[in-house]
Structures are given as C-alpha cells and as structure tokens.
Design a protein around this motif. Structure first.
Motif, PDB file in Angstrom:
ATOM      1  N   SER A  66      15.866   8.832   3.810  1.00  0.00           N
ATOM      2  CA  SER A  66      15.386   8.099   2.635  1.00  0.00           C
ATOM      3  C   SER A  66      15.626   6.600   2.778  1.00  0.00           C
ATOM      4  O   SER A  66      14.707   5.790   2.615  1.00  0.00           O
TER       5      SER A  66
ATOM      6  N   LYS B 230      12.631   3.862   3.486  1.00  0.00           N
ATOM      7  CA  LYS B 230      12.393   2.739   2.564  1.00  0.00           C
ATOM      8  C   LYS B 230      12.455   1.416   3.296  1.00  0.00           C
ATOM      9  O   LYS B 230      11.609   0.533   3.088  1.00  0.00           O
TER      10      LYS B 230
ATOM     11  N   ARG C 290       9.381  -1.206   3.778  1.00  0.00           N
ATOM     12  CA  ARG C 290       9.551  -2.575   3.308  1.00  0.00           C
ATOM     13  C   ARG C 290       9.273  -3.574   4.440  1.00  0.00           C
ATOM     14  O   ARG C 290       8.581  -4.583   4.245  1.00  0.00           O
TER      15      ARG C 290
ATOM     16  N   TYR D  82       5.729   3.829   0.369  1.00  0.00           N
ATOM     17  CA  TYR D  82       6.823   4.762   0.640  1.00  0.00           C
ATOM     18  C   TYR D  82       6.758   5.902  -0.365  1.00  0.00           C
ATOM     19  O   TYR D  82       6.665   5.678  -1.572  1.00  0.00           O
TER      20      TYR D  82
ATOM     21  N   ASP E  56       8.795   9.350  -1.425  1.00  0.00           N
ATOM     22  CA  ASP E  56       9.960  10.235  -1.355  1.00  0.00           C
ATOM     23  C   ASP E  56       9.534  11.583  -1.925  1.00  0.00           C
ATOM     24  O   ASP E  56       9.506  11.778  -3.143  1.00  0.00           O
TER      25      ASP E  56
ATOM     26  N   PRO F  75       8.218   0.650  -2.227  1.00  0.00           N
ATOM     27  CA  PRO F  75       9.579   0.980  -1.786  1.00  0.00           C
ATOM     28  C   PRO F  75      10.674   0.329  -2.624  1.00  0.00           C
ATOM     29  O   PRO F  75      11.825   0.758  -2.593  1.00  0.00           O
ATOM     30  N   ASP F  76      10.309  -0.681  -3.414  1.00  0.00           N
ATOM     31  CA  ASP F  76      11.296  -1.353  -4.258  1.00  0.00           C
ATOM     32  C   ASP F  76      11.244  -0.901  -5.715  1.00  0.00           C
ATOM     33  O   ASP F  76      11.986  -1.401  -6.555  1.00  0.00           O
TER      34      ASP F  76
ATOM     35  N   ARG G  81      11.356   2.714  -7.514  1.00  0.00           N
ATOM     36  CA  ARG G  81      11.444   4.154  -7.330  1.00  0.00           C
ATOM     37  C   ARG G  81      11.356   4.915  -8.654  1.00  0.00           C
ATOM     38  O   ARG G  81      11.899   6.015  -8.795  1.00  0.00           O
TER      39      ARG G  81
END
Length: 235
Positions: A27, A31, A35, A41, A43, A83-84, A86
C-alpha cells in the motif's frame, strides 16, 4: 487526423498491477509510486473493507454468503484514485476511518471469500481504471496480477520474509508486539490464501523482494520494473 484523435481518445489507462501479502508494504509503496509517476492509485482492500462495513451496517452476517451477495448488489461505494486523497464513501457516508475498525477488519475475509462477490467487485475495479483520468493506475491487492488484470503491461508481486513483514507491521501499530502481529499476519495470510494465491508469483509476474531493502530502495526497485515493462509493452 480523425483516426489519430479517435485512437487517442479510445486509449484506456494502463493497469500497474501489484499484489502481495499483508505487511509487504504494497500500500505505502504503491501510493508512493503513483505519486512519483503522476498515476492514479487504487487500494482494492478498501473496497472489500467498505463492503464488509456495508454488510454489517445492514445488520447482516458477513458469514452468510447470500446476505453478502445481496449487499454487494446494492453497494454504492465511491473510491477516489488520487494517491493523496484516500476518502472512501458508501452512499453519502464517509467510511474512511470506520473501515479500519477492528470489527470491520475481522469481517473482511468472510466478504472476500464469496466468488460471486469477488467477480462483482473485480468489475468495479476494471471500470474505475478504464474511466480514470490518468495514463495509468497503480492497483494493489491480492489477485490483481492474476484475476483482475492478467494482461496488464506491468504485474508485480511485492513480498518480504514473514519476520520482516511482521516487524514492519508491528512498527506501524503502536503498542503491539512483534509476536502477536506475526501471529495475526500468519492467520490472515492463511485465511486469504484459501481464496487466492498471493504468496507465489504467477507466470510473467515480476517479483520484488524487499526483505533487504528499505522503503526508498523498494520504491526505486518497483519504479525500475515499471519503466522497463512499460517500455517493452509500448515498443
């Protein structure tokens, strides 16, 4: 000109498929890679956690396959690909923190082991990637390289020795000792591996073993594989 424009518009984002066992760092590494490259991204574990939360919120039993399937058929989950950011929502409810609660974590395996549910959720993952506003999406989970995107241009199994994975996870969990974390990881691996083999690389899947690598070195190793395989794929 028209043909070129059409071809460009029709191009779908690449899957960067990364699988691995609990505590492998997939994870955090995924990420960081997304980035670094400006990719999306995804998950996939969050989707299964959100579904477990959804089943429990409906008052159903996650051990009841029929109830889980019914919940999956009415599962208004929203997963961002930034990715920033979530944030995870089910309907209008922000469940980002709730899906990390122990009782939800304990229910995830029961939800994820239902084959029909996995098929539905896998279609969700494929749709999210296909519609993503990125050149590629780093997708991490358990069976991304083998089931969700077996034809992905980049397929990686990120792994590490069990004792290293346990030590890393214990470091993330304040107040937990390595022995108890190791036992929990072993139990989760055993439970999840009954559904999908994420401990051994399938044919064509690149292995990145981070046992002797620190975090930046692991990121660099994964980036090197992505650069090499995407270049070969495009060529």
């Amino acid at each position: 000109m028209t043909d070129t424009t059409t071809a460009t518009a029709a191009r779908t984002p690449d899957f960067i498929a990364i699988d691995g066992p609990a505590g492998s760092g997939k994870s955090s590494v995924s990420k960081a890679v997304a980035r670094t490259l400006g990719f999306g991204y995804l998950d996939t574990g969050s989707a299964y956690r959100a579904l477990a939360w959804h089943v429990l919120d409906r008052g159903a039993d996650t051990a009841d396959a029929a109830a889980v399937l019914a919940a999956a058929s009415d599962f208004p989950v929203r997963l961002g690909l930034d990715p920033d950011d979530r944030t995870v929502r089910v309907g209008d409810v922000d469940v980002t923190e709730a899906i990390r609660a122990p009782h939800v974590s304990g229910a995830v395996s029961g939800v994820a082991r239902v084959p029909e549910v996995r098929a539905q959720v896998n279609e969700l993952f494929r749709s999210l990637v296909a519609e993503a506003p990125f050149d590629a999406v780093v997708v991490e989970g358990r069976d991304i390289t083998t089931v969700v995107a077996p034809d992905a241009p980049v397929r990686i199994l990120l792994t590490a020795a069990p004792e290293v994975r346990a030590a890393r996870r214990a470091g993330e969990l304040a107040g937990e000792n390595a022995a108890s974390v190791a036992a929990a990881l072993h139990k989760r691996d055993a439970s999840d591996s009954a559904v999908v083999d994420f401990l051994n690389a399938a044919e064509g899947v690149e292995v990145v073993d981070s046992t002797d690598l620190d975090f930046p070195q692991t990121i660099d190793a994964v980036l090197a594989v992505i650069e090499r395989l995407r270049g070969a794929h495009s060529g």
